[in-house]
Design an enzyme around this catalytic site. Structure first.
Site, PDB file in Angstrom:
ATOM      1  N   GLU A   1       0.834  -1.210   0.000  1.00 57.00           N
ATOM      2  CA  GLU A   1       0.000   0.000   0.000  1.00 57.00           C
ATOM      3  C   GLU A   1       0.865   1.256   0.000  1.00 57.00           C
ATOM      4  O   GLU A   1       1.830   1.357   0.740  1.00 57.00           O
ATOM      5  CB  GLU A   1      -0.917   0.010   1.237  1.00 57.00           C
ATOM      6  CG  GLU A   1      -1.927  -1.129   1.271  1.00 57.00           C
ATOM      7  CD  GLU A   1      -2.987  -1.030   0.187  1.00 57.00           C
ATOM      8  OE1 GLU A   1      -3.115   0.050  -0.436  1.00 57.00           O
ATOM      9  OE2 GLU A   1      -3.676  -2.040  -0.057  1.00 57.00           O
TER      10      GLU A   1
ATOM     11  N   CYS B   1      -7.540  -2.379   8.322  1.00 56.87           N
ATOM     12  CA  CYS B   1      -6.179  -2.384   7.746  1.00 56.87           C
ATOM     13  C   CYS B   1      -5.654  -0.966   7.561  1.00 56.87           C
ATOM     14  O   CYS B   1      -4.506  -0.675   7.910  1.00 56.87           O
ATOM     15  CB  CYS B   1      -6.157  -3.126   6.413  1.00 56.87           C
ATOM     16  SG  CYS B   1      -6.403  -4.891   6.612  1.00 56.87           S
TER      17      CYS B   1
ATOM     18  N   HIS C   1      -1.483  -5.680   1.302  1.00 54.79           N
ATOM     19  CA  HIS C   1      -2.676  -6.538   1.223  1.00 54.79           C
ATOM     20  C   HIS C   1      -2.372  -7.776   0.377  1.00 54.79           C
ATOM     21  O   HIS C   1      -1.581  -7.691  -0.579  1.00 54.79           O
ATOM     22  CB  HIS C   1      -3.855  -5.781   0.589  1.00 54.79           C
ATOM     23  CG  HIS C   1      -4.735  -5.092   1.580  1.00 54.79           C
ATOM     24  ND1 HIS C   1      -4.869  -3.725   1.641  1.00 54.79           N
ATOM     25  CD2 HIS C   1      -5.541  -5.583   2.573  1.00 54.79           C
ATOM     26  CE1 HIS C   1      -5.723  -3.410   2.609  1.00 54.79           C
ATOM     27  NE2 HIS C   1      -6.140  -4.512   3.199  1.00 54.79           N
TER      28      HIS C   1
HETATM   29  N1  PCA Z   1      -8.341  -7.101   6.045  1.00 55.64           N
HETATM   30  C1  PCA Z   1      -9.193  -6.028   6.508  1.00 55.64           C
HETATM   31  C2  PCA Z   1      -9.043  -6.001   8.010  1.00 55.64           C
HETATM   32  C3  PCA Z   1      -8.340  -7.265   8.374  1.00 55.64           C
HETATM   33  C4  PCA Z   1      -7.873  -7.831   7.096  1.00 55.64           C
HETATM   34  O1  PCA Z   1      -7.166  -8.828   6.981  1.00 55.64           O
HETATM   35  C5  PCA Z   1      -8.979  -4.704   5.810  1.00 55.64           C
HETATM   36  O2  PCA Z   1      -8.552  -4.698   4.643  1.00 55.64           O
HETATM   37  O3  PCA Z   1      -9.240  -3.650   6.393  1.00 55.64           O
END
Ligand code: PCA
Length: 188
Positions: free
Chosen positions: A79, A142, A166
């Site tokens: 990110e 996240c 991610h």
């Molecule tokens: N993904 C979520 C929260 C926990 C996770 O693994 C997110 O993208 O916010």
């Protein structure tokens, strides 16, 4: 040796596993000249950041990489940016569902990742795994965690680099879904 703190999340949103923790827990104890410390983080606003920050206070790592699931994405996505907003379209694992709240009332609108995200993408692709820089970590736990960690590092440990990545669903998570984008656990 240098120290890396790397975290994955517990399952949420009705899933039985979270690919982030499934992958992080398989990492070796050392990578290059980094000693690796792993932790599983609750999918709960505030607690997620508190948990990582408590571990970082203890460990004083050189780098922090937090990892989470982004169902529907087809590659690994470091990110670029975390924004100062909580907007949850589903409750977290303790029933919190904030709408239009800041992550930190006294914080800037956004923080950029201090990880070498473009290089990370290059290396992941070189290993034949799909990857791309992402320009949004969403507005759920996240993003909250990424923002909370970067706010903390900016104030307390400006020499520690940090950020968020991610990862897609694992194959076993998409068997009964219309969504088919997924990777193997080894690739993640
Ligand atoms: N993904 C979520 C929260 C926990 C996770 O693994 C997110 O993208 O916010």
């Amino acid at each position: 040796m240098k120290k890396l703190l790397i975290t994955g999340f517990e399952p949420f949103g009705g899933e039985k596993i979270n690919p982030s923790w499934e992958a992080v827990k398989l990492l070796p104890e050392t990578i290059g000249d980094f000693e690796v410390t792993k932790a599983e983080i609750p999918v709960v606003f505030e607690k997620a950041a508190e948990t990582v920050i408590a571990k970082a206070d203890e460990l004083e790592p050189n780098a922090i990489i937090c990892v989470g699931q982004a169902g529907g994405r087809s590659g690994i996505t470091p990110e670029m940016v975390a924004i100062n907003l909580r907007f949850a379209s589903i409750p977290d694992n303790e029933g919190n569902q904030p709408v239009d709240q800041p992550v930190r009332a006294d914080g800037p609108a956004a923080y950029f990742s201090t990880l070498p995200i473009k290089k990370m993408v290059q290396y992941i692709k070189a290993a034949n795994v799909p990857a791309a820089v992402s320009n949004t970590a969403g507005t759920y736990v996240c993003n909250h965690l990424m923002y909370g960690v970067l706010y903390y590092l900016d104030k307390e440990f400006p020499n520690t680099i940090g950020g968020f990545m991610h990862v897609p669903y694992l194959h076993e998570q998409v068997m009964n879904k219309k969504e088919t984008a997924s990777l193997s656990k080894d690739d993640v």
